[in-house]
Motif scaffolding. Structure first.
Motif, PDB file in Angstrom:
ATOM      1  N   ALA A  69      -0.384 -13.654  -8.504  1.00  0.00           N
ATOM      2  CA  ALA A  69      -0.215 -14.302  -7.193  1.00  0.00           C
ATOM      3  C   ALA A  69      -1.068 -13.560  -6.171  1.00  0.00           C
ATOM      4  CB  ALA A  69       1.267 -14.215  -6.803  1.00  0.00           C
ATOM      5  N   PRO A  70      -1.245 -14.128  -4.980  1.00  0.00           N
ATOM      6  CA  PRO A  70      -2.059 -13.446  -3.959  1.00  0.00           C
ATOM      7  C   PRO A  70      -1.344 -12.235  -3.352  1.00  0.00           C
ATOM      8  CG  PRO A  70      -1.398 -15.632  -3.182  1.00  0.00           C
ATOM      9  CD  PRO A  70      -0.893 -15.501  -4.577  1.00  0.00           C
ATOM     10  N   ILE A  71      -1.084 -11.261  -4.171  1.00  0.00           N
ATOM     11  CA  ILE A  71      -0.475  -9.996  -3.754  1.00  0.00           C
ATOM     12  C   ILE A  71      -1.265  -8.910  -4.482  1.00  0.00           C
ATOM     13  CG2 ILE A  71       1.624  -8.586  -3.691  1.00  0.00           C
ATOM     14  CD1 ILE A  71       3.226 -11.170  -4.254  1.00  0.00           C
ATOM     15  N   LEU A  72      -1.565  -7.827  -3.778  1.00  0.00           N
ATOM     16  CA  LEU A  72      -2.300  -6.717  -4.406  1.00  0.00           C
ATOM     17  C   LEU A  72      -1.659  -5.403  -4.002  1.00  0.00           C
ATOM     18  CD1 LEU A  72      -4.937  -5.753  -5.970  1.00  0.00           C
ATOM     19  CD2 LEU A  72      -5.981  -5.527  -3.706  1.00  0.00           C
ATOM     20  N   SER A  73      -1.428  -4.513  -4.967  1.00  0.00           N
ATOM     21  CA  SER A  73      -0.969  -3.166  -4.614  1.00  0.00           C
ATOM     22  C   SER A  73      -2.190  -2.244  -4.561  1.00  0.00           C
ATOM     23  CB  SER A  73       0.074  -2.661  -5.612  1.00  0.00           C
ATOM     24  OG  SER A  73      -0.419  -2.718  -6.925  1.00  0.00           O
ATOM     25  N   ILE A  74      -2.192  -1.348  -3.592  1.00  0.00           N
ATOM     26  CA  ILE A  74      -3.345  -0.451  -3.393  1.00  0.00           C
ATOM     27  C   ILE A  74      -2.852   0.985  -3.273  1.00  0.00           C
ATOM     28  CG2 ILE A  74      -5.413   0.044  -2.025  1.00  0.00           C
ATOM     29  CD1 ILE A  74      -5.272  -2.711  -0.812  1.00  0.00           C
ATOM     30  N   LYS A  75      -3.509   1.891  -3.982  1.00  0.00           N
ATOM     31  CA  LYS A  75      -3.148   3.307  -3.927  1.00  0.00           C
ATOM     32  C   LYS A  75      -4.411   4.151  -3.746  1.00  0.00           C
ATOM     33  CE  LYS A  75      -0.928   6.892  -6.779  1.00  0.00           C
ATOM     34  NZ  LYS A  75       0.116   7.399  -5.857  1.00  0.00           N
ATOM     35  N   THR A  76      -4.338   5.099  -2.824  1.00  0.00           N
ATOM     36  CA  THR A  76      -5.429   6.051  -2.637  1.00  0.00           C
ATOM     37  C   THR A  76      -5.172   7.251  -3.541  1.00  0.00           C
ATOM     38  OG1 THR A  76      -5.810   5.341  -0.366  1.00  0.00           O
ATOM     39  CG2 THR A  76      -6.575   7.557  -0.962  1.00  0.00           C
ATOM     40  N   VAL A  82       0.811  -1.220   0.000  1.00  0.00           N
ATOM     41  CA  VAL A  82       0.000   0.000   0.000  1.00  0.00           C
ATOM     42  C   VAL A  82       0.847   1.274   0.000  1.00  0.00           C
ATOM     43  CG1 VAL A  82      -1.839  -1.232   1.210  1.00  0.00           C
ATOM     44  CG2 VAL A  82      -0.128   0.038   2.523  1.00  0.00           C
ATOM     45  N   ASP A  83       0.233   2.359  -0.490  1.00  0.00           N
ATOM     46  CA  ASP A  83       0.883   3.672  -0.385  1.00  0.00           C
ATOM     47  C   ASP A  83       0.584   4.251   1.004  1.00  0.00           C
ATOM     48  OD1 ASP A  83      -1.794   4.329  -0.692  1.00  0.00           O
ATOM     49  OD2 ASP A  83      -1.325   6.186  -1.753  1.00  0.00           O
ATOM     50  N   THR A  84       1.170   5.396   1.294  1.00  0.00           N
ATOM     51  CA  THR A  84       1.089   5.953   2.649  1.00  0.00           C
ATOM     52  C   THR A  84      -0.357   6.256   3.062  1.00  0.00           C
ATOM     53  OG1 THR A  84       3.194   6.998   2.117  1.00  0.00           O
ATOM     54  CG2 THR A  84       2.121   7.695   4.149  1.00  0.00           C
ATOM     55  N   ALA A  85      -1.119   6.847   2.158  1.00  0.00           N
ATOM     56  CA  ALA A  85      -2.495   7.225   2.505  1.00  0.00           C
ATOM     57  C   ALA A  85      -3.339   5.990   2.814  1.00  0.00           C
ATOM     58  CB  ALA A  85      -3.111   8.027   1.352  1.00  0.00           C
ATOM     59  N   THR A  86      -3.157   4.949   2.022  1.00  0.00           N
ATOM     60  CA  THR A  86      -3.915   3.719   2.258  1.00  0.00           C
ATOM     61  C   THR A  86      -3.513   3.087   3.587  1.00  0.00           C
ATOM     62  OG1 THR A  86      -4.029   3.374  -0.134  1.00  0.00           O
ATOM     63  CG2 THR A  86      -4.488   1.461   1.263  1.00  0.00           C
ATOM     64  N   ARG A  87      -2.209   3.124   3.875  1.00  0.00           N
ATOM     65  CA  ARG A  87      -1.728   2.594   5.159  1.00  0.00           C
ATOM     66  C   ARG A  87      -2.413   3.326   6.319  1.00  0.00           C
ATOM     67  NH1 ARG A  87       2.546   0.006   7.750  1.00  0.00           N
ATOM     68  NH2 ARG A  87       3.586  -0.573   5.812  1.00  0.00           N
ATOM     69  N   LYS A  88      -2.483   4.663   6.212  1.00  0.00           N
ATOM     70  CA  LYS A  88      -3.117   5.440   7.291  1.00  0.00           C
ATOM     71  C   LYS A  88      -4.569   5.022   7.488  1.00  0.00           C
ATOM     72  CE  LYS A  88      -0.450   9.729   7.407  1.00  0.00           C
ATOM     73  NZ  LYS A  88      -0.347  11.039   6.750  1.00  0.00           N
TER      74      LYS A  88
END
Lengths: 425, 425
Positions: free
Chosen positions: A323-330, A293-299
């Motif tokens: 694979a069971p990995i996902l990137s997430i960005k707000t 995740v990016d910083t905003a998503t982590r928060k």
């Protein structure tokens, strides 16, 4: 390359070119008769196919191939029956060849239409799955093309037997046996020859992993129908239905991890993130999906009590995990989402979840991908799901066929002109 | 290649790619406004264009270019007005971009359609005619593409001025000026860079003679819309109307000699040869067309009192004369004619003259050329005559666009999927 391999490939090419002329003239009935005969022989020789396939499987095990590889190579009674069913399904599809569009009369008096015709000779380069031999050959035959098949060396015994069965089917329908040829050498230089013999092969369809495709792209002179990456995005808009977003994004990532149309990056509007991310990420973590995740998503997620998150790096945004990995960005808004897709996407399949019609329309128009979706799982990007009946592959290129490619993608349109003695003045 | 040329071309490519995104979003009104403004400026600056063009013409004369070359290079008040009219004609064409085909509902509930979108960045490589700068740019703009133009070094002053006019038109319509860029160096290595920068250029359209196209084909990595040869045939069937055959075959050869769609080889059925050949060859010889004939044709013509015939060699059958020369062969039947076309033709345009419907249908289906005609002059193979409004070129290839290529050939179809929260099961 040894002279003999070059000569062998040139001879295969010449035979294919000659056979393609007869295939272009073949009636739908003839082509269907051949396909049905192949299905019949496959069922009749199911145990023989398994015996021969076992030779390939034993050799692969002896050579230390991993379980996934052996699994792709292995033909079971079920996979054999699936091949026969696939042939019958292709029989049931409309024959595209010979159809002429509505004739348009011009000022000069001539009438212009377009007739759908085969491309000519198709080359298929694939890896370990022997069922591709039947699937690819049947699509090429139905669309009136000749085909040269070059499967993985690991499947050579299975493929050689399947080729014999196909040729028996062609003979039974009085079609030229050279319309389907399997390259019988396992010498790698045969592939180098195939992808450069533009005089004999009209298009190459490579089926396999990214490293195979990249290698072929670097050297091919024959045009290819292909895609390299499937870095698929879903953008959850501020105006999304939350329950729908959760259901669709769960499916896009977790229904299967390996296909090229699985979601690899989730983009979430900052206004809906605090609502939708905790619901969705609970599901992902329960299913064992690693979240980068990016910083905003982590928060957002840490405020909701999540842990075990990984910081996404620049490389994550350009990675097809499979694979069971996902990137997430707000993201701040849809423009930021579209810019991200433009920069990191692979032009394969990208989706928006929104109830806002004008946002949906902008996304559809402006995202430059082979498939662009509103309120649906990226996993739908597939020839069967699109109603094409079957697919030879998926193209991320813009020339010729784009997206899932079915029978029509193996054809071309020629102009037909009906005159009555008109001359140009 | 010098590093600076490579860098310059890469920068042009990057700017074109960025501009292509804005062009893809541009409304029809904006694009038409730009085109009309360019037409207005061309008319206003007609004398300035002629002054600048004179610099190119003087240089070409000084460099010893021949009269035909200087003729192609020269811009007269008439050619300048023709450019302005061409722009207005393209304004009047339907904008293909953004149109979605009828949505088809699938079993899963999703609806599938295809939206027409621009290809992205088009590269045009051409020779001495400066009017191509306007013609090609206007087609690319109307179809929502950015374009990089690389004209002949002989026309560099004319092309640079025309580029300025185009960019003023883009600016007036609030479109990015980088959507049309003219390569300002006359260094030949710029072309080598253009045809290999696959990341920035989606398709190259080469316009020029065979030697230019052949050179580009050998080295290009970017796909091309092109044709190399136009060895066009007309076959006079046994069941042809003799008067129609004479009229159409005269026109196909002699209306103009230089275009790629002019007939180069006449094939005549042996049963009708003695009737039609003397009538037709009288016309050809009166017009100064040299006749290169096979033995059977010579016998027929000499029996009718003709002289001055040349024996056709193997090379004649594979030559695009583009000149008042015609090769003639007498054939036993349509199969021999089609075999000849398959062996020696260039897949450009081939015609049959016949009143026999089933012969006509077989010829249409079996001759593998971009345009196949019944009872019409091959000279009709042209975007205007086919109702496309204009053409960027003619393609003999089967992938993507085939035959005369208009606005649609500069576009692609992407899949659009309208869902309602569907997931794949």
């Amino acid at each position: 390359m040894s002279a003999s391999i070059k000569e062998m490939m040139q001879e295969i090419g010449q035979k294919a070119r000659a056979a393609s002329r007869a295939m272009a003239r073949a009636s739908s009935e003839q082509k269907n008769q051949a396909l049905l005969h192949i299905a019949k022989l496959i069922r009749e020789q199911a145990s023989e196919i398994q015996v021969v396939n076992q030779i390939d499987v034993d050799r692969a095990r002896k050579n230390g191939q991993d379980a996934a590889f052996v699994d792709r190579l292995t033909m079971t009674p079920k996979t054999i029956e699936t091949m026969a069913l696939g042939l019958e399904q292709i029989v049931s599809l409309d024959d595209p060849i010979g159809k002429i569009s509505a004739l348009q009369k011009q000022a000069s008096g001539i009438e212009i239409g377009q007739m759908r015709v085969p491309l000519g000779v198709i080359g298929i380069i694939y890896e370990s799955r022997p069922n591709v031999t039947i699937d690819a050959a049947s699509l090429c035959l139905k669309s009136g093309n000749a085909v040269i098949l070059r499967g993985g060396s690991e499947a050579i015994d299975s493929n050689t037997l399947l080729a014999k069965i196909i040729q028996a089917g062609l003979a039974a329908a009085h079609l030229p046996m050279d319309a389907v040829q399997v390259v019988s050498t396992t010498d790698r230089s045969a592939v180098g020859e195939m992808i450069t013999m533009t005089q004999y092969i009209d298009v190459i369809v490579p089926r396999g992993g990214k490293s195979l495709i990249a290698r072929l792209m670097a050297e091919a002179r024959v045009p290819m129908i292909k895609h390299l990456d499937g870095i698929c995005h879903t953008y959850i808009d501020a105006d999304a239905d939350v329950a729908m977003a959760v259901k669709v994004c769960d499916n896009a990532k977790t229904q299967r991890y390996a296909p090229c149309n699985a979601m690899e990056t989730l983009l979430v509007n900052q206004n809906i993130g605090p609502t939708v991310l905790p619901l969705l990420c609970k599901i992902y973590q329960d299913k064992g999906v690693e979240l980068r995740v990016d910083t905003a998503t982590r928060k957002t997620l840490e405020a909701a009590g999540f842990s075990g998150l990984v910081d996404a790096t620049e490389e994550d945004w350009q990675t097809e995990y499979l694979a069971p990995i996902l990137s997430i960005k707000t993201v701040a808004d849809m423009d930021e989402a579209m810019n991200h897709i433009e920069r990191y996407g692979s032009k394969h399949t990208d989706a928006i979840i929104t109830n806002n019609q004008s946002q949906a329309h902008r996304f559809l128009r402006e995202v430059d991908s082979a498939s662009v979706m509103v309120n649906a799982s990226t996993r739908f990007a597939d020839g069967f799901e699109y109603g094409l009946g079957a697919e030879i592959g998926i193209s991320n290129d813009k020339l010729h066929a784009r997206g899932p490619v079915g029978l029509d993608g193996l054809t071309s349109l020629k102009y037909v002109v009906m005159g009555h003695g008109e001359i140009r003045t």
